[in-house]
Motif scaffolding. Structure first.
Motif, PDB file in Angstrom:
ATOM      1  N   LYS A   1      53.642  15.762  36.234  1.00 58.30           N
ATOM      2  CA  LYS A   1      52.972  15.690  37.665  1.00 58.30           C
ATOM      3  C   LYS A   1      53.418  14.346  38.216  1.00 58.30           C
ATOM      4  O   LYS A   1      53.614  14.258  39.576  1.00 58.30           O
ATOM      5  N   ARG A   2      53.553  13.342  37.567  1.00 57.39           N
ATOM      6  CA  ARG A   2      53.894  11.912  38.392  1.00 57.39           C
ATOM      7  C   ARG A   2      55.362  12.121  38.766  1.00 57.39           C
ATOM      8  O   ARG A   2      55.804  11.364  39.748  1.00 57.39           O
ATOM      9  N   ASN A   3      56.361  12.966  38.155  1.00 53.01           N
ATOM     10  CA  ASN A   3      57.731  12.997  38.596  1.00 53.01           C
ATOM     11  C   ASN A   3      58.090  14.531  39.345  1.00 53.01           C
ATOM     12  O   ASN A   3      59.112  14.883  39.520  1.00 53.01           O
ATOM     13  N   LEU A   4      56.929  15.185  39.649  1.00 53.49           N
ATOM     14  CA  LEU A   4      57.270  16.355  40.411  1.00 53.49           C
ATOM     15  C   LEU A   4      57.449  15.878  41.679  1.00 53.49           C
ATOM     16  O   LEU A   4      57.192  15.348  42.549  1.00 53.49           O
ATOM     17  N   SER A   5      58.506  16.746  42.089  1.00 53.72           N
ATOM     18  CA  SER A   5      59.100  16.736  43.461  1.00 53.72           C
ATOM     19  C   SER A   5      59.781  18.153  44.055  1.00 53.72           C
ATOM     20  O   SER A   5      59.716  19.142  43.022  1.00 53.72           O
ATOM     21  N   SER A   6      60.187  18.269  45.170  1.00 60.03           N
ATOM     22  CA  SER A   6      60.595  19.485  45.600  1.00 60.03           C
ATOM     23  C   SER A   6      62.164  19.805  44.821  1.00 60.03           C
ATOM     24  O   SER A   6      62.495  20.935  44.839  1.00 60.03           O
ATOM     25  N   ASP A   7      62.604  18.824  44.396  1.00 59.78           N
ATOM     26  CA  ASP A   7      64.177  19.031  43.695  1.00 59.78           C
ATOM     27  C   ASP A   7      63.714  19.701  42.304  1.00 59.78           C
ATOM     28  O   ASP A   7      64.844  20.522  41.934  1.00 59.78           O
TER      29      ASP A   7
ATOM     30  N   GLN B   1      47.610  24.492  35.309  1.00 63.42           N
ATOM     31  CA  GLN B   1      47.405  23.491  36.315  1.00 63.42           C
ATOM     32  C   GLN B   1      48.707  22.983  36.770  1.00 63.42           C
ATOM     33  O   GLN B   1      48.760  22.705  37.971  1.00 63.42           O
ATOM     34  N   LEU B   2      49.669  22.779  35.824  1.00 60.88           N
ATOM     35  CA  LEU B   2      50.897  22.167  36.436  1.00 60.88           C
ATOM     36  C   LEU B   2      51.459  23.266  37.216  1.00 60.88           C
ATOM     37  O   LEU B   2      52.431  23.105  38.258  1.00 60.88           O
ATOM     38  N   ALA B   3      51.468  24.449  36.882  1.00 61.25           N
ATOM     39  CA  ALA B   3      51.935  25.612  37.608  1.00 61.25           C
ATOM     40  C   ALA B   3      51.426  25.662  39.115  1.00 61.25           C
ATOM     41  O   ALA B   3      52.285  25.799  40.115  1.00 61.25           O
ATOM     42  N   ALA B   4      50.196  25.510  39.284  1.00 65.44           N
ATOM     43  CA  ALA B   4      49.451  25.398  40.694  1.00 65.44           C
ATOM     44  C   ALA B   4      50.179  24.183  41.341  1.00 65.44           C
ATOM     45  O   ALA B   4      50.302  24.162  42.701  1.00 65.44           O
ATOM     46  N   LEU B   5      50.433  23.200  40.733  1.00 69.56           N
ATOM     47  CA  LEU B   5      50.870  21.907  41.288  1.00 69.56           C
ATOM     48  C   LEU B   5      52.240  22.224  41.676  1.00 69.56           C
ATOM     49  O   LEU B   5      52.782  21.613  42.949  1.00 69.56           O
TER      50      LEU B   5
END
Length: 677
Positions: free
Chosen positions: A367-373, A389-393
């Motif tokens: 989650k902390r490192n999630l980005s469009s890339d 939860q991760l998939a929704a984010l």
């Protein structure tokens, strides 16, 4: 006593016949009586000594400080003393005294007595009663050992070849030279108690010391030579040769966490090993069943369940070594060691062995490192591991940054199911023509993975049902004619059907979805319908309403409303957009807003953008609760908004019949409509 009867067979007759003889016989009888008394006294003393020695041996056995060989030697010495006393008693009773030769008479001279005393002392082994207080001042106290951890001593006698005896070393309180001597004496290595005899026996072919006890002999020799042996010269115990751990390492770890951390990935007390990975990148990892079982139900079933494994080396080919070590690191120390390269494999390992705390740590890291890339790459993994939860984010990130996410390298690597899940969404922030171009790029990459030619037929094959999720009716006729119509992915009848949809009014039924995605492209835009601001507009629970129509499809995201004329105030408000012909509520929201008492407008937004189709009548409604507010005047019936990115959008405002709280085209509330194209 038998001797007395033989020498005086007729005592009564002797007394009468010859008084002199009777007197001499009485003298001899008295001497024999005294001798017998002294012999009986010595026997009693000897029996008392035996009882005392027996009590001492029993006490030594209870305290675990005595050795069998020492007790045997003491018993042998006791039997020898008893034999000598019996011989002396018999000799004195018969009147035959032992020889007067000095070498056989213990009391013939002080020198011989002293020499025999020394010899007797040297012939006795070192016993536990002499070792109980034998502790070197420089040697640290040793922790108690269990029987399984004690070394084994093997003895081979010269007169009995081929036979050996193994005996665990005793629980000895001595350390250093005396402790080693006591251990050797109790184990039967040397028959004598002297240090020299014990060393000679250990080094001779007749007595062999095996296993770790060879260290004891080495320490003993180094101590005799005054060497620097760690167990004698410096007072330090020898290191544990089986593990790499130093002796008494536990004393340096003040907490359970430190002691468990010390055991991580070491052979110290390890009772199972794992062969992780596939050839040639395998790694053998030691572990401890108890630690793993108390941390994971899967490991508990593996080691302690009804079908527990008995293998000492367990192969796990589907887990990366780095991920398994990260799992063990967390189990032993509660520390999370993950990075961008290992987080997904560690998450898989944590899922496999049911360690939910590590799972949560991995998800939080993502989650902390999630980005469009990396949103598409993480979305695939989240769906694979059922991390909803991760998939929704990830999907939320894709919605907000759809264009950036689609051009990232990870998009073309997703599977067909993930692609379909994204195309089904109504909230993608991209125009449909650009989405179609991205899907074509994915189809080309999938053809390469399947070793298929990148032809339209192959692309249709790999896209399967995903092509039907492209919402071609949302394109403009120009976008469709320049892109999808010439791609070769659509059948001829489908192309004709779509062209009719774009050009004919009313529009014919179509086999493709035409539900808007509520995509927000370009910048937020605002259309204003009043030219002047007035004061005092009251509210009594009735809705302000105005009808409008646009010349092209837009997405209304909110209204701009006037605020209080009495200074800073909070209003509660309900906003709606209604379809004029059907009365259907296209969008609504119950909310509130703060105003500062100025003539500015204040934004009130819908929860989701509301699609407004061209040439269709809609009603904008707002129901406010609060004090009197400002209102607009000199309203415009037709307002054209033009922007460089989206072109022209023309609004036409008309009167909304019914109860509208006085709002009309000329004056009232709802001065602004906020929209995207």
């Amino acid at each position: 006593m038998d001797g007395d009867r033989q020498e005086n067979p007729h005592p009564a007759r002797g007394t009468k016949d010859n008084p002199a003889k009777n007197k001499a016989g009485m003298t001899r009888n008295m001497g024999n009586t005294h001798a017998n008394a002294r012999a009986n006294q010595r026997d009693q003393h000897h029996q008392h000594s035996q009882r005392q020695q027996q009590q001492e041996r029993q006490q030594q056995q209870q305290q675990g400080r005595g050795g069998e060989s020492g007790a045997a030697a003491g018993e042998k010495a006791s039997q020898s003393s008893a034999a000598k006393a019996a011989s002396l008693t018999e000799s004195r009773s018969t009147g035959s005294l032992p020889s007067e030769s000095p070498q056989h008479n213990p009391s013939s001279s002080p020198q011989s007595s002293k020499r025999d005393s020394v010899t007797s002392t040297r012939s006795l082994p070192v016993v536990a009663s002499n070792m109980s207080s034998c502790t070197l001042s420089s040697a640290p106290a040793r922790a108690p050992k269990t029987m399984s951890s004690l070394p084994q001593v093997t003895i081979r006698a010269d007169n009995a070849p081929g036979k050996s005896a193994s005996k665990p070393g005793g629980n000895n309180a001595c350390t250093g030279v005396s402790a080693n001597a006591a251990k050797s004496a109790n184990s039967g290595v040397a028959s004598g108690g002297s240090v020299e005899e014990m060393v000679d026996t250990a080094e001779s072919p007749g007595g062999v010391v095996s296993g770790r006890d060879s260290l004891l002999v080495d320490n003993l020799l180094a101590g005799l030579a005054g060497g620097d042996n760690p167990a004698v010269g410096s007072g330090k115990p020898p290191q544990n040769a089986a593990n790499a751990a130093p002796f008494n390492w536990q004393s340096q770890k003040i907490s359970v966490k430190e002691r468990l951390a010390f055991l991580y990935n070491t052979d110290t007390m390890a009772d199972v090993q794992f062969l992780i990975g596939r050839e040639p990148n395998t790694q053998l990892v030691p572990a401890h069943k108890f630690v793993l079982s108390m941390s994971s139900a899967v490991f508990d079933a593996l080691f302690n369940g009804g079908m527990a494994t008995s293998e000492s080396v367990i192969q796990i080919p589907d887990v990366e070594p780095s991920a398994f070590l990260a799992l063990l690191k967390f189990v032993y120390t509660d520390e999370v060691q993950i990075g961008p390269e290992t987080v997904m494999t560690t998450l898989y390992c944590a899922k496999k062995y049911d360690v939910p705390a590590l799972e949560r740590a991995c998800v939080e890291f993502l989650k902390r490192n999630l980005s469009s890339d990396n949103a598409f790459m993480l979305l695939t993994q989240a769906r694979l591991f059922d991390e909803q939860q991760l998939a929704a984010l990830c999907l939320e990130t894709i919605d907000k940054n759809t264009t950036e996410a689609l051009v990232a390298d990870g998009f073309t690597d997703i599977d067909i199911n993930t692609l379909c899940a994204v195309l089904e969404r109504d909230t993608l922030g991209i125009r449909e023509c650009k989405l179609f171009t991205a899907v074509c790029r994915w189809a080309e990459a999938e053809c390469i993975r399947r070793s298929l030619p990148a032809t339209p037929d192959s692309q249709k094959e790999v896209l399967q049902g995903a092509l039907r999720l492209i919402r071609f009716p949302l394109m403009t006729v120009e976008e469709f004619a320049m892109g999808a119509a010439q791609s070769g992915l659509l059948e001829d009848r489908e192309v004709v059907e779509l062209f009719l949809y774009f050009t004919v009014n009313p529009k014919p039924p179509i086999s493709f979805l035409d539900v808007p995605r509520c995509c927000l492209t370009g910048k937020e835009q605002v259309v204003s319908r009043f030219c002047q601001i007035e004061s005092r507009w009251g509210y009594s629970g009735t809705s302000d309403r105005i009808r409008f129509m646009v010349n092209r499809r837009i997405f209304v995201v909110g209204f701009g409303l006037y605020g209080s004329i009495h200074g800073p105030t909070e209003y509660t408000v309900n906003i709606q957009i209604l379809h004029m012909d059907t009365g259907k509520v296209m969008g609504c929201n119950d909310t509130s807003f703060q105003c500062d008492g100025s003539t500015s407008t204040f934004r009130v937004m819908f929860k989701e953008p509301v699609e407004v189709l061209p040439n269709t009548n809609y009603i904008a409604c707002s129901t406010l609760k609060g004090p009197d507010s400002y209102y607009g005047s000199k309203g415009l019936r037709k307002v054209t908004h033009e922007s460089v990115s989206s072109g022209k959008v023309t609004f036409q405002f008309t009167y909304a019949a019914g109860n509208n709280n006085g709002t009309s085209v000329e004056d009232g509330q709802i001065p602004e409509i906020i929209f995207y194209t």
